[in-house]
Scaffold this motif. Structure first.
Motif, PDB file in Angstrom:
ATOM      1  N   TYR A   7      81.290  48.625  19.705  1.00  0.00           N
ATOM      2  CA  TYR A   7      82.368  47.730  19.296  1.00  0.00           C
ATOM      3  C   TYR A   7      83.146  48.313  18.126  1.00  0.00           C
ATOM      4  N   LEU A   8      84.439  48.006  18.110  1.00  0.00           N
ATOM      5  CA  LEU A   8      85.325  48.429  17.038  1.00  0.00           C
ATOM      6  C   LEU A   8      86.095  47.215  16.548  1.00  0.00           C
ATOM      7  N   PHE A   9      86.167  47.066  15.228  1.00  0.00           N
ATOM      8  CA  PHE A   9      86.953  46.013  14.596  1.00  0.00           C
ATOM      9  C   PHE A   9      88.172  46.664  13.957  1.00  0.00           C
ATOM     10  N   VAL A  65      88.387  42.487  17.770  1.00  0.00           N
ATOM     11  CA  VAL A  65      87.184  43.217  18.189  1.00  0.00           C
ATOM     12  C   VAL A  65      87.406  43.763  19.598  1.00  0.00           C
ATOM     13  N   ARG A  67      85.517  46.238  22.734  1.00  0.00           N
ATOM     14  CA  ARG A  67      84.363  46.956  23.289  1.00  0.00           C
ATOM     15  C   ARG A  67      84.911  48.236  23.885  1.00  0.00           C
ATOM     16  N   CYS A 110      80.108  46.164  14.276  1.00  0.00           N
ATOM     17  CA  CYS A 110      81.274  46.906  14.754  1.00  0.00           C
ATOM     18  C   CYS A 110      81.553  48.095  13.845  1.00  0.00           C
ATOM     19  N   TRP A 111      82.022  49.170  14.451  1.00  0.00           N
ATOM     20  CA  TRP A 111      82.659  50.210  13.660  1.00  0.00           C
ATOM     21  C   TRP A 111      83.945  49.629  13.096  1.00  0.00           C
ATOM     22  N   THR A 112      84.311  50.031  11.900  1.00  0.00           N
ATOM     23  CA  THR A 112      85.625  49.723  11.350  1.00  0.00           C
ATOM     24  C   THR A 112      85.998  50.813  10.367  1.00  0.00           C
TER      25      THR A 112
END
Length: 136
Positions: A7-9, A65, A67, A110-112
């Protein structure tokens, strides 16, 4: 370097509605999961924002967010966009995993991209939402 969540934010120019090739790449290589937030502070760096994560903060940083599919490739490209370098001392941003609250009440790691320079002279975006920022 790219092991971690899928996941990425994002909270700035990678969000939906911003017209740049990296935002388009994110849209093509991921699935929008919903809106979310993490605890921290949001600043106006210029025409783009920078966020700092503080676990104890009572203020949210709002964003989206995703995926990701093909996580290593996508993160490599986004690292380039966010000026992430092996030497973190010269990186504009650093990529970190933070807990992000979703609209349904769940939390996902999440990655951010967190701002990696001094915020002393930057204007705080008090709402925590970059879409509310009208300056720069």
């Amino acid at each position: 370097m790219t092991s971690g969540p899928e996941y990425l934010f994002v909270y700035g120019t990678l969000m939906q509605g911003y017209n740049n090739p990296f935002a388009q790449k994110l849209q093509e290589m991921s699935v929008f999961e919903g809106n979310g937030f993490f605890r921290g502070m949001l600043y106006a760096v210029s025409w783009y924002p920078g966020a700092v994560y503080f676990e104890e903060s009572t203020t949210p940083v709002y964003g989206e967010v995703y995926r990701m599919s093909n996580v290593p490739e996508l993160l490599r490209e986004l690292d380039e966009y966010e000026d992430v370098f092996e030497d973190e001392n010269i990186s504009l941003y650093v990529r970190r995993v933070v807990p992000v609250g979703l609209e349904n009440g769940s939390v996902v790691n999440c990655w951010t991209y967190l701002y990696n320079q001094s915020v002393d002279v930057l204007q705080e975006i008090e709402s925590g939402n970059f879409r509310d920022f009208k300056g720069a």
